[in-house]
Design a protein around this motif. Structure first.
Motif, PDB file in Angstrom:
ATOM      1  N   GLN A   1      -3.830  20.129  37.374  1.00 36.93           N
ATOM      2  CA  GLN A   1      -4.353  19.762  36.067  1.00 36.93           C
ATOM      3  C   GLN A   1      -5.188  18.498  36.196  1.00 36.93           C
ATOM      4  OE1 GLN A   1      -0.576  19.305  33.977  1.00 36.93           O
ATOM      5  NE2 GLN A   1      -0.569  17.095  34.303  1.00 36.93           N
TER       6      GLN A   1
ATOM      7  N   GLN B   1      -8.134  29.975  33.064  1.00 34.58           N
ATOM      8  CA  GLN B   1      -7.676  29.553  31.745  1.00 34.58           C
ATOM      9  C   GLN B   1      -7.315  28.082  31.776  1.00 34.58           C
ATOM     10  OE1 GLN B   1      -4.566  32.453  30.693  1.00 34.58           O
ATOM     11  NE2 GLN B   1      -6.104  33.483  29.436  1.00 34.58           N
ATOM     12  N   LEU B   2      -7.669  27.399  30.706  1.00 39.42           N
ATOM     13  CA  LEU B   2      -7.395  25.970  30.575  1.00 39.42           C
ATOM     14  C   LEU B   2      -6.549  25.743  29.331  1.00 39.42           C
ATOM     15  CD1 LEU B   2     -11.000  24.640  31.340  1.00 39.42           C
ATOM     16  CD2 LEU B   2      -9.114  24.984  32.936  1.00 39.42           C
ATOM     17  N   GLN B   3      -5.443  25.029  29.496  1.00 44.14           N
ATOM     18  CA  GLN B   3      -4.521  24.768  28.391  1.00 44.14           C
ATOM     19  C   GLN B   3      -4.400  23.274  28.183  1.00 44.14           C
ATOM     20  OE1 GLN B   3      -2.965  27.086  26.404  1.00 44.14           O
ATOM     21  NE2 GLN B   3      -2.178  25.378  25.191  1.00 44.14           N
ATOM     22  N   GLN B   4      -4.823  22.826  27.008  1.00 45.94           N
ATOM     23  CA  GLN B   4      -4.814  21.401  26.711  1.00 45.94           C
ATOM     24  C   GLN B   4      -3.523  20.973  26.042  1.00 45.94           C
ATOM     25  OE1 GLN B   4      -9.441  21.787  25.315  1.00 45.94           O
ATOM     26  NE2 GLN B   4      -8.353  19.989  24.583  1.00 45.94           N
TER      27      GLN B   4
ATOM     28  N   CYS C   1      -5.229  18.703  30.759  1.00 46.48           N
ATOM     29  CA  CYS C   1      -5.754  20.062  30.799  1.00 46.48           C
ATOM     30  C   CYS C   1      -5.156  20.774  32.012  1.00 46.48           C
ATOM     31  CB  CYS C   1      -7.274  20.016  30.899  1.00 46.48           C
ATOM     32  SG  CYS C   1      -8.093  21.620  30.888  1.00 46.48           S
TER      33      CYS C   1
ATOM     34  N   TYR D   1     -12.456  18.879  24.193  1.00 49.38           N
ATOM     35  CA  TYR D   1     -12.341  20.085  25.010  1.00 49.38           C
ATOM     36  C   TYR D   1     -12.351  19.716  26.487  1.00 49.38           C
ATOM     37  CZ  TYR D   1     -13.855  22.826  20.911  1.00 49.38           C
ATOM     38  OH  TYR D   1     -13.971  23.412  19.674  1.00 49.38           O
ATOM     39  N   CYS D   2     -11.547  20.427  27.268  1.00 43.72           N
ATOM     40  CA  CYS D   2     -11.741  20.407  28.704  1.00 43.72           C
ATOM     41  C   CYS D   2     -12.522  21.663  29.074  1.00 43.72           C
ATOM     42  CB  CYS D   2     -10.422  20.325  29.462  1.00 43.72           C
ATOM     43  SG  CYS D   2      -9.248  21.660  29.165  1.00 43.72           S
TER      44      CYS D   2
ATOM     45  N   GLY E   1     -11.093  24.858  27.346  1.00 37.98           N
ATOM     46  CA  GLY E   1      -9.775  24.798  26.740  1.00 37.98           C
ATOM     47  C   GLY E   1      -9.864  25.126  25.257  1.00 37.98           C
ATOM     48  N   GLN E   2      -8.712  25.166  24.614  1.00 36.11           N
ATOM     49  CA  GLN E   2      -8.669  25.592  23.219  1.00 36.11           C
ATOM     50  C   GLN E   2      -9.123  24.507  22.246  1.00 36.11           C
ATOM     51  OE1 GLN E   2      -6.106  24.500  24.910  1.00 36.11           O
ATOM     52  NE2 GLN E   2      -4.396  23.805  23.615  1.00 36.11           N
TER      53      GLN E   2
END
Lengths: 120, 111
Positions: A81, A3-6, A22, A98-99, A111-112
């Motif tokens: 990150q 999971q990637l969170q920006q 990210c 986006y990442c 990412g979102q």
């Protein structure tokens, strides 16, 4: 499951620096089999790859020719990150950023997305 | 202008089979595998097909991919309303130092 969170600001003034981060869970930024990418999407330019960072005994970066003079992608191993810095932005840099992780031949996790608007 | 060429739109009725094409060159599709992504409004692209014709876990077998030379295709059979989305092809391009290239996207409408 990776999971990637920006995170990062959604509004940047012209000529300033766009900065996004990210955060990675489920994998390591130092993985020897993954690369960590930044991609943006706008109605005028579609999906546009900006660059990536990856570790293969040492750190490497690849950047798109279109932004090479303005972009830096850095890994942060202490926080697992990676970040994007894009200098001297103009309204043309307005896009959803986006990442994404690539495992070699496909961009498997994204990412979102962060809408970044360049405006005064 | 996107490096890979896709038709801007496609449509079909529920239950039909629809195909979306993607055309590239020797430095991208001709040399490397093709991936397909599905993007629903307001969300990130989701990997739908990788390595030309492989489905990630959880992707229905209604979705299939193929590649020949410098072109690729995505087929969706038994079309459903929830398939209405934008679809993008992608491949690694070996020119310069290498970079990811994408198609311009195809908006699929389920009539």
């Amino acid at each position: 499951q990776v999971q990637l969170q920006q995170s990062g600001p959604g509004l940047v003034k012209p000529s300033q620096t766009l900065s996004l981060t990210c955060a990675i869970s489920g994998d390591s930024v130092s993985s020897n089999s993954a690369a960590w990418n930044w991609i943006r999407q706008s109605p005028s330019r579609g999906l546009e790859w900006l660059g990536r960072t990856y570790y293969r005994s040492k750190w490497y970066n690849d950047y798109a020719v279109s932004v090479k003079s303005r972009i830096t992608i850095n890994p942060d191993t202490s926080k697992n990150q990676f970040s994007l810095q894009l200098n001297s932005v103009t309204p043309e840099d307005t896009a959803v950023y986006y990442c994404a992780r690539d495992g070699g031949w496909e961009l498997t996790s994204w990412g979102q997305g962060t809408l970044v608007t360049v405006s005064s | 202008q996107s490096v890979l060429t896709q038709p801007p739109s496609a449509s079909g009725t529920p239950g039909q089979r629809v195909t979306i094409s993607c055309s590239g060159s020797s430095s991208n599709i001709g040399s490397n595998t093709v991936n397909w992504y599905q993007q629903l409004p307001g969300t990130a692209p989701k990997l739908l097909i990788y390595s030309n014709n492989q489905r990630p876990s959880g992707v229905p077998d209604r979705f299939s991919g193929s590649k020949s030379g410098t072109s690729a295709s995505l087929a969706i059979s038994g079309l459903q309303s929830e398939d209405e989305a934008d679809y993008y092809c992608a491949a690694w391009d070996d020119s310069l130092n290498g970079f990811w290239v994408f198609g311009g996207g195809t908006k699929l409408t389920v009539l």
